[in-house]
Design a protein around this motif. Structure first.
Motif: not given
Length: 540
Positions: A409, A412, A415-416, A419-420, A474-477
């Motif tokens: 968090n 990135f 929001q990422t 998504e994760v 898990h882009d971009p993470a």
């Protein structure tokens, strides 16, 4: 059935075709194609053809043929063929939603059957009245079915098929009331009668009941085997299955949803292009199921629209039926006259209770939305707290925490991070067995309940879902891992199970993360109880 020019002989052929309508629909269809053009619009031929069109799901075409045949009736029309047209017309009106007119025609059919002393006309009228009555009172519906069954003593294939259908409807009443032990022998008897009569177009009703029994007992694998076997067996005969095959597709959709695959469930619903071929109650089930599937897919807006349509349909149907349905049925019940008035009052009350149950069902859908996590589509903490007290011996509990989630968090953005969370939820769900249930416990933490897992399955599933997350991208993470703690429940309360699983999860974190740790549910095990640090609780 030969091709004859003499009309009297054609009437005899039509009788033979009628007798074979359940067991040899393809042969009957071939005979219809051979009927001379001059006889094609006779009452008898139109009645036989209307029956096949109904079974093919061509409701409008069948209704048009029945009306044409009724116009061609000569004299007072007080014949067996007139009674058969009354039955076809009534059933088609029921499918079309005109229940009040349907009841009137069935009552006329019953009276005609009594005057002609025709057992088939009486039995079919009572059976169909029972099917309508099932909406309002299961006990009254069962009475109709029993009266119908008592009339079916002829051992001909057609009457054997009708007796099988009536028996299946009696089993359906027990199912509706949750009396599966009472339903089971009736389902077996119904299937034996229907198969003995070679009435394959009626057989899917038995399959639906068998699947309901299997899912009620938690035997989802057996339910899927029954469904697949039935669909394979009926493939070559599907032209005349119509309504019954559509009900199997509904069952397939419902089963896939129960097994956690709303996408596959929606594919099955996609086959039901012509909703007009479904009876009114089946249309309601379709709307109900559609809403549930959209909710399972995370499309809550569409689920809400489906529920609104269901509610509007129920209200419209209630307004249409409330004055006429129960009173008409009860005024014409073939029981002792002294019981009629009291029975009518009970049925009115029962009808209101059914409508209340339907409203409660709609409320239940909104309740299910309230126990679903909006971000991941998994069940939420509220549902987990409800399910936890029902853990039993040999059930498993997994607590899962995303490693270094706070770092994701912070690096990135949220929001990422969302998504994760969604990606991890998909990976967890894909690693589970049918009947297992996953929850978003809170923040970046998930929980899984494994029913009847045993130690081997607990370990296997835990490791499988850990690997499913670790092997994903898990882009971009980038790489994302989880730590998993599990416990096998053995005579402990739900709260104790959570505490033990938490302890094992903490051990997995302390051992380096991206690993699984399991613990027995007894004090003094190899994994010691310990509090979880603030870093663990904050995603570290």
């Amino acid at each position: 059935m030969a091709d004859h020019r003499d009309m009297n002989v054609t009437v005899a052929d039509a009788q033979q075709a009628w007798d074979l309508r359940f067991s040899a629909p393809a042969a009957v269809h071939a005979w219809l194609r051979s009927v001379p053009h001059a006889d094609a619009t006779s009452v008898q031929v139109l009645a036989v053809e209307a029956f096949l069109e109904w079974r093919r799901g061509q409701i409008r075409q069948a209704l048009s043929m029945v009306r044409q045949a009724e116009e061609a009736l000569s004299g007072d029309g007080q014949t067996v063929w007139h009674g058969r047209l009354l039955n076809l017309h009534a059933v088609l009106l029921y499918i079309s939603g005109d229940i009040a007119r349907c009841v009137t025609l069935l009552q006329e059919q019953l009276s005609l059957g009594q005057r002609l002393q025709d057992a088939e006309l009486q039995a079919l009228a009572l059976n169909d009245l029972g099917a309508i009555m099932a909406w309002n009172s299961a006990s009254s519906a069962y009475d109709y079915y029993r009266q119908a069954a008592d009339l079916v003593t002829d051992g001909s294939p057609a009457m054997t098929a009708i007796r099988g259908l009536i028996t299946a409807n009696m089993a359906g009443v027990h199912h509706h009331q949750g009396e599966f032990a009472l339903a089971a022998p009736l389902v077996d008897l119904a299937e034996a009668l229907i198969l003995d009569a070679h009435a394959m177009m009626l057989w899917p009703w038995c399959v639906n009941l068998q699947i309901a029994q299997a899912t009620h007992a938690g035997r989802y694998g057996q339910a899927r085997q029954l469904l697949n076997a039935a669909l394979a067996r009926l493939d070559e005969r599907s032209e005349f299955m119509g309504e019954a095959l559509h009900m199997l597709w509904l069952t397939a959709a419902r089963l896939e949803l129960q097994l956690g695959d709303p996408g596959q469930a929606m594919i099955w619903l996609g086959r039901l292009q012509d909703e007009d071929a479904l009876r009114g109650d089946a249309r309601l089930h379709l709307l109900d199921l559609t809403a549930s599937i959209h909710a399972g897919l995370g499309d809550h807006a569409q689920a809400y629209r489906s529920m609104r349509t269901l509610l509007e349909t129920l209200l419209k149907q209630y307004q249409h039926e409330r004055v006429t349905l129960v009173s008409r049925l009860e005024l014409h019940r073939v029981t002792e006259a002294a019981q009629l008035q009291a029975q009518e009052a009970r049925q009115v009350t029962s009808a209101l209770m059914v409508r209340l149950d339907e409203v409660q069902s709609i409320k239940g859908h909104y309740e299910r939305l309230s126990v679903t996590d909006a971000l991941t589509g998994l069940s939420n903490r509220r549902q987990f707290d409800r399910d936890l007290p029902f853990l039993a011996d040999d059930d498993g509990l997994l607590m899962i925490d995303i490693d270094h989630f706070k770092r994701i968090n912070d690096t990135f953005g949220h929001q990422t991070g969302d998504e994760v969370l969604r990606d991890v939820a998909v990976a967890i769900r894909g690693a589970l067995r049918p009947g297992d249930r996953a929850y978003r416990y809170g923040g970046e933490e998930f929980a899984v309940i494994l029913k009847g897992a045993g130690h081997t399955q607990l370990s296997t599933v835990a490791e499988r879902l850990r690997l499913a997350v670790a092997l994903g991208r898990h882009d971009p993470a980038g790489a994302v891992t989880v730590s998993v703690g599990g416990v096998l429940v053995d005579a402990v309360t739900g709260a104790d199970a959570v505490r033990h699983a938490d302890t094992a999860l903490y051990a997995a974190k302390q051992a380096g993360r991206n690993r699984t740790r399991l613990t027995p549910a007894e004090p003094g095990s190899a994994v010691r109880e310990a509090g979880r640090s603030a870093g663990d609780r904050n995603g570290e």
